[in-house]
Design an enzyme around this catalytic site. Structure first.
Site, mmCIF file in Angstrom:
data_model
loop_
_atom_site.group_PDB
_atom_site.id
_atom_site.type_symbol
_atom_site.label_atom_id
_atom_site.label_comp_id
_atom_site.label_asym_id
_atom_site.label_seq_id
_atom_site.Cartn_x
_atom_site.Cartn_y
_atom_site.Cartn_z
ATOM 1 N N PHE A 1 27.508 51.609 -81.093
ATOM 2 C CA PHE A 1 28.440 51.423 -82.208
ATOM 3 C C PHE A 1 27.860 51.887 -83.534
ATOM 4 O O PHE A 1 28.593 52.214 -84.470
ATOM 5 C CB PHE A 1 28.891 49.967 -82.291
ATOM 6 N N LYS A 2 26.540 51.948 -83.622
ATOM 7 C CA LYS A 2 25.919 52.370 -84.879
ATOM 8 C C LYS A 2 26.314 53.800 -85.256
ATOM 9 O O LYS A 2 26.282 54.179 -86.430
ATOM 10 C CB LYS A 2 24.396 52.259 -84.780
#
Length: 462
Positions: free
Chosen positions: A111-112
């Site tokens: 998700f980063k």
């Protein structure tokens, strides 16, 4: 839009200055001077937008005119063109009342990427426009490092150094960082925990003279651009739900260790997104669960778990929430953080605890419970959860009420944590990009966990 510090000792600054400052020069965290309020009509008009179109609208609220709209649009479009799914962050149904928001379709399967592809492009834009040097310093519990490196590797005018805790990230996470051999990338494997890495980062950024001399910029979620980018997928997830699900009470269950991802949800809610409950899912490093339930914020004994990206005791974004909990009273926040630094513990009064419990529900997932959730969902619905997502789903199962709809944030592809998944006898096929990592040489340096040891490396590299 201007940005102010949670500790009140920084004059209001613009968006570009805010992302360059990272940690506020008074040791606090930067927040927008006000939170834009969205009408029902605006939400309705946004509901049909693509991910990039929605991101452009949200960023525009916080950037104002510092970046011309056409140039901001190009930054956004370039950032999300690298994602493998056309929806960028698709929503998948697990059960009647539970959905997952897949945030792992970016270049490093975590998700980063959603924030760091944008921030990497933004830093490149600022470097070109201002002819300035960008030296990025960050710490990672596993995913931030690879995403940050991928976002800026090979970019002219930018160098990046990432600290990760030696031997405390998954094999794939380590390989994603350390197989990069670009000249502008330095990986330091620090003897200690992620909390040690994060403490070093914050203390080096708090050394304003050192920060300015070496042009240090932040990539961690202390950087407000990270939070703003993450608010987008809360809106987008809500808009993707079927109409009947939107008509119900909609919760978000968020695996979190550093409080950044769930703070982005809190910001989206404050802007006007009709979120019912924000469920804070932790693992056995459950300082945040205890805070929500008891009003006590105090690090405990570090525990290594099957969800290592959440093996965090001191949450760097917690101070941003305190700022709003205490009515944007910078003096109160400053006193609380000074107390925490001196005593290692904060206890909030009953009225504040009631406010916290109105904002969040929390559940700490035990190690075996995490693996049980992975195996149960794999057997029952044929969906493979990574251990962090499993914590979010387990918390949703525990805390969502009948008739509610819960979206659990899926923060990483399961291939990144195969060591844990194999413990339940589940075999998976690696994506081609991850499989290729095992054939590559690694480039990293093991260093001691002191500020001086890191400074010595930075002086040489930068």
């Amino acid at each position: 839009m201007e940005y102010i510090s949670t500790r009140g000792q920084v004059a209001p600054i613009g968006f570009i200055d805010a992302i360059l400052m990272g940690l506020a020069n008074d040791g606090g965290l930067l927040v927008p001077k006000y939170i834009p309020q969205l009408s029902a009509d605006t939400l309705q008009s946004w509901s049909k937008l693509s991910y990039s179109e929605l991101a452009l609208e949200i960023f525009s609220l916080y950037v104002n005119n510092e970046i011309p709209r056409d140039e901001l649009k190009k930054l956004v479009d370039d950032s999300y063109a690298t994602f493998r799914d056309e929806a960028v962050t698709p929503v998948k149904r697990l059960t009647e009342g539970t959905y997952v928001l897949e945030l792992f379709h970016g270049p490093t399967f975590a998700f980063k990427d959603i924030a760091l592809q944008f921030l990497g492009n933004l830093y490149g834009y600022v470097s070109r426009k201002t002819n300035s040097i960008i030296h990025i310093l960050g710490a990672t519990s596993g995913d931030t490092g690879a995403s940050a490196i991928e976002g800026v590797r090979g970019k002219e005018g930018i160098r990046i150094c990432i600290l990760h805790p030696h031997g405390k990230v998954s094999q794939v996470q380590e390989l994603q960082m350390t197989t990069v051999n670009d000249a502008n990338v330095l990986n330091l494997s620090v003897e200690g925990t992620f909390d040690d890495c994060q403490r070093i980062i914050k203390e080096l950024f708090a050394d304003v003279e050192f920060k300015h001399r070496y042009h240090l910029r932040a990539i961690n979620s202390i950087n407000i651009a990270r939070i703003l980018a993450q608010t987008v997928y809360y809106f987008y997830a809500y808009f993707q739900l079927p109409q009947e699900a939107q008509a119900a009470k909609v919760n978000f269950s968020v695996p979190t260790g550093n409080f950044g991802d769930i703070f982005a949800g809190y910001l989206a809610q404050k802007m006007g997104l009709p979120i019912n409950k924000l469920i804070l899912a932790t693992n056995e490093n459950n300082i945040l669960e205890r805070f929500v339930k008891e009003g006590v914020y105090q690090p405990g004994e570090f525990r290594g778990t099957y969800s290592p990206s959440m093996d965090i005791q001191v949450a760097s974004n917690f101070e941003r929430y305190l700022f709003y909990l205490y009515g944007e009273d910078a003096a109160a926040v400053t006193a609380i953080m000074a107390q925490f630094k001196a005593e290692g513990r904060v206890v909030i009064p009953a009225d504040k605890l009631a406010a916290v419990q109105a904002d969040f529900a929390a559940y700490g997932v035990q190690n075996e419970e995490c693996l049980d959730t992975i195996s149960d969902y794999h057997a029952q619905v044929g969906y493979l959860l990574d251990p962090h997502t499993a914590c979010g789903v387990a918390a949703a199962d525990k805390l969502a009420s009948a008739g509610e709809v819960t979206v659990a944030l899926s923060t990483a592809h399961p291939a990144k944590f195969d060591e844990s998944i194999r413990l339940r006898g589940i075999a998976q096929t690696y994506p081609e990009q991850i499989q290729a990592l095992f054939e590559k040489p690694q480039f990293q340096k093991v260093v001691g966990g002191s500020n001086e040891a890191i400074k010595d490396e930075l002086v040489t590299f930068f």
